[in-house]
Structures are given as structure tokens and as C-alpha cells.
Design a protein around this motif. Structure first.
Motif, mmCIF file in Angstrom:
data_model
loop_
_atom_site.group_PDB
_atom_site.id
_atom_site.type_symbol
_atom_site.label_atom_id
_atom_site.label_comp_id
_atom_site.label_asym_id
_atom_site.label_seq_id
_atom_site.Cartn_x
_atom_site.Cartn_y
_atom_site.Cartn_z
ATOM 1 N N ALA A 1 0.880 17.456 -10.523
ATOM 2 C CA ALA A 1 1.513 18.528 -9.744
ATOM 3 C C ALA A 1 2.590 17.997 -8.802
ATOM 4 N N GLY A 2 2.800 16.688 -8.795
ATOM 5 C CA GLY A 2 3.813 16.114 -7.915
ATOM 6 C C GLY A 2 3.375 16.033 -6.467
ATOM 7 N N GLU A 3 2.089 16.179 -6.242
ATOM 8 C CA GLU A 3 1.555 16.098 -4.885
ATOM 9 C C GLU A 3 0.114 15.624 -4.943
ATOM 10 N N LEU A 4 -0.329 15.009 -3.848
ATOM 11 C CA LEU A 4 -1.713 14.574 -3.748
ATOM 12 C C LEU A 4 -2.260 14.889 -2.376
ATOM 13 N N CYS A 5 -3.539 15.146 -2.357
ATOM 14 C CA CYS A 5 -4.258 15.370 -1.115
ATOM 15 C C CYS A 5 -4.571 14.004 -0.496
ATOM 16 N N VAL A 6 -4.628 13.968 0.810
ATOM 17 C CA VAL A 6 -4.969 12.714 1.481
ATOM 18 C C VAL A 6 -6.320 12.200 0.986
ATOM 19 N N CYS A 7 -7.237 13.103 0.640
ATOM 20 C CA CYS A 7 -8.546 12.676 0.121
ATOM 21 C C CYS A 7 -8.394 11.957 -1.225
ATOM 22 N N ASP A 8 -7.470 12.415 -2.080
ATOM 23 C CA ASP A 8 -7.222 11.753 -3.365
ATOM 24 C C ASP A 8 -6.673 10.346 -3.155
ATOM 25 N N ALA B 1 0.837 -1.205 0.000
ATOM 26 C CA ALA B 1 0.000 0.000 0.000
ATOM 27 C C ALA B 1 0.870 1.253 0.000
ATOM 28 N N ARG B 2 1.952 1.244 0.763
ATOM 29 C CA ARG B 2 2.831 2.418 0.806
ATOM 30 C C ARG B 2 3.591 2.590 -0.501
ATOM 31 N N LEU B 3 3.983 1.491 -1.112
ATOM 32 C CA LEU B 3 4.616 1.587 -2.438
ATOM 33 C C LEU B 3 3.642 2.187 -3.444
ATOM 34 N N GLN B 4 2.390 1.780 -3.378
ATOM 35 C CA GLN B 4 1.387 2.326 -4.291
ATOM 36 C C GLN B 4 1.190 3.819 -4.042
ATOM 37 N N MET B 5 1.206 4.237 -2.782
ATOM 38 C CA MET B 5 1.074 5.661 -2.467
ATOM 39 C C MET B 5 2.227 6.456 -3.053
ATOM 40 N N ALA C 1 -4.520 17.684 4.137
ATOM 41 C CA ALA C 1 -3.063 17.601 4.070
ATOM 42 C C ALA C 1 -2.670 17.143 2.671
ATOM 43 N N TRP C 2 -1.654 17.775 2.134
ATOM 44 C CA TRP C 2 -1.117 17.440 0.812
ATOM 45 C C TRP C 2 0.264 16.837 0.986
ATOM 46 N N PHE C 3 0.560 15.815 0.205
ATOM 47 C CA PHE C 3 1.825 15.094 0.340
ATOM 48 C C PHE C 3 2.589 15.108 -0.973
ATOM 49 N N SER C 4 3.891 15.289 -0.858
ATOM 50 C CA SER C 4 4.782 15.237 -2.010
ATOM 51 C C SER C 4 6.012 14.420 -1.622
ATOM 52 N N LEU C 5 6.689 13.937 -2.636
ATOM 53 C CA LEU C 5 7.897 13.138 -2.398
ATOM 54 C C LEU C 5 9.057 14.026 -1.995
ATOM 55 N N ALA D 1 -9.741 2.856 4.039
ATOM 56 C CA ALA D 1 -10.303 3.819 4.984
ATOM 57 C C ALA D 1 -9.330 4.964 5.179
ATOM 58 N N GLN D 2 -9.863 6.145 5.433
ATOM 59 C CA GLN D 2 -9.017 7.320 5.636
ATOM 60 C C GLN D 2 -8.032 7.101 6.776
ATOM 61 N N SER D 3 -8.440 6.381 7.815
ATOM 62 C CA SER D 3 -7.527 6.119 8.932
ATOM 63 C C SER D 3 -6.347 5.242 8.508
ATOM 64 N N SER D 4 -6.578 4.282 7.632
ATOM 65 C CA SER D 4 -5.487 3.432 7.125
ATOM 66 C C SER D 4 -4.536 4.231 6.249
ATOM 67 N N VAL D 5 -5.105 5.062 5.390
ATOM 68 C CA VAL D 5 -4.275 5.906 4.523
ATOM 69 C C VAL D 5 -3.416 6.827 5.392
ATOM 70 N N SER D 6 -4.016 7.434 6.391
ATOM 71 C CA SER D 6 -3.273 8.336 7.280
ATOM 72 C C SER D 6 -2.156 7.608 8.012
ATOM 73 N N ARG D 7 -2.421 6.383 8.447
ATOM 74 C CA ARG D 7 -1.384 5.607 9.143
ATOM 75 C C ARG D 7 -0.206 5.320 8.215
ATOM 76 N N HIS D 8 -0.515 4.912 6.981
ATOM 77 C CA HIS D 8 0.555 4.635 6.014
ATOM 78 C C HIS D 8 1.347 5.909 5.695
ATOM 79 N N LEU D 9 0.646 7.018 5.527
ATOM 80 C CA LEU D 9 1.326 8.284 5.238
ATOM 81 C C LEU D 9 2.222 8.705 6.397
ATOM 82 N N LYS D 10 1.773 8.477 7.611
ATOM 83 C CA LYS D 10 2.589 8.811 8.779
ATOM 84 C C LYS D 10 3.877 7.993 8.796
#
Length: 87
Positions: free
Chosen positions: A25-32, A12-16, A66-70, A40-49
Motif C-alpha cells: 500500500a506504500g505505507e506502513l504502521c509503526v507497529c509493522d 536502520a533508517r535506510l532499511q525503514m 501512526a502510519w508512514f509513507s514516503l 524497540a518501539q522507542s528506537s523505531v519512533s526516534r528514527h522515524l522522527k
């Protein structure tokens, strides 16, 4: 280095990482990511953390999302240490 590799060891984290890298734009919102991953949003947030704590992502708060970029420098360092140039 081990924390970065461990963070990337989850599919899942590799896919993110891939989705963020492919974003125009080289970034994605947590909602995207939540919509794309069908998690679930909680799982996505845990992986992002986990990816953030490993130093692989940047996080920027914009309003309620929250927006995330590499962090390219972290990925370059990982590549150089795992696959060093042999000249």
C-alpha cells in the motif's frame, strides 16, 4: 539537502525507507516497522522522527497507530541534486 542526506546515513533508517517503499500500500504502521526491524518501539519512533524532520516521510495518525509513507517529491529532489542529469 544536508539534513536529508544525514537522515539517510543510518542503516536502520535506510532499511525503514526500503520497507515503506516495498509495502504493497506504500505505507506502513509503526507497529509493522517495529516487528520488521526487531528494534524497540522507542528506537523505531526516534528514527522515524528523524526521517520526518528531514522531510522524507509523511505521517498519518489512525487511532492509536501512526502510519508512514514516503514523500516521493523529496526523494526525487534528493536524486536530482545528488545525481543531476548531464545532457
Amino acid at each position: 539537502m544536508a539534513s536529508k542526506l544525514k537522515a539517510l546515513a543510518d542503516p536502520a533508517r535506510l532499511q525503514m525507507i526500503h520497507l515503506i517503499h516495498q509495502a504493497p500500500a506504500g505505507e506502513l504502521c509503526v507497529c509493522d516497522l517495529t516487528n520488521s526491524m526487531q528494534l524497540a518501539q522507542s528506537s523505531v519512533s526516534r528514527h522515524l522522527k528523524i526521517l520526518m524532520n528531514a522531510g522524507l516521510l509523511r505521517r498519518q495518525q489512525r487511532g492509536t497507530w501512526a502510519w508512514f509513507s514516503l514523500r516521493p517529491e523529496a526523494l526525487r529532489e534528493l536524486q536530482q541534486r545528488v545525481f543531476p542529469a548531464t545532457d
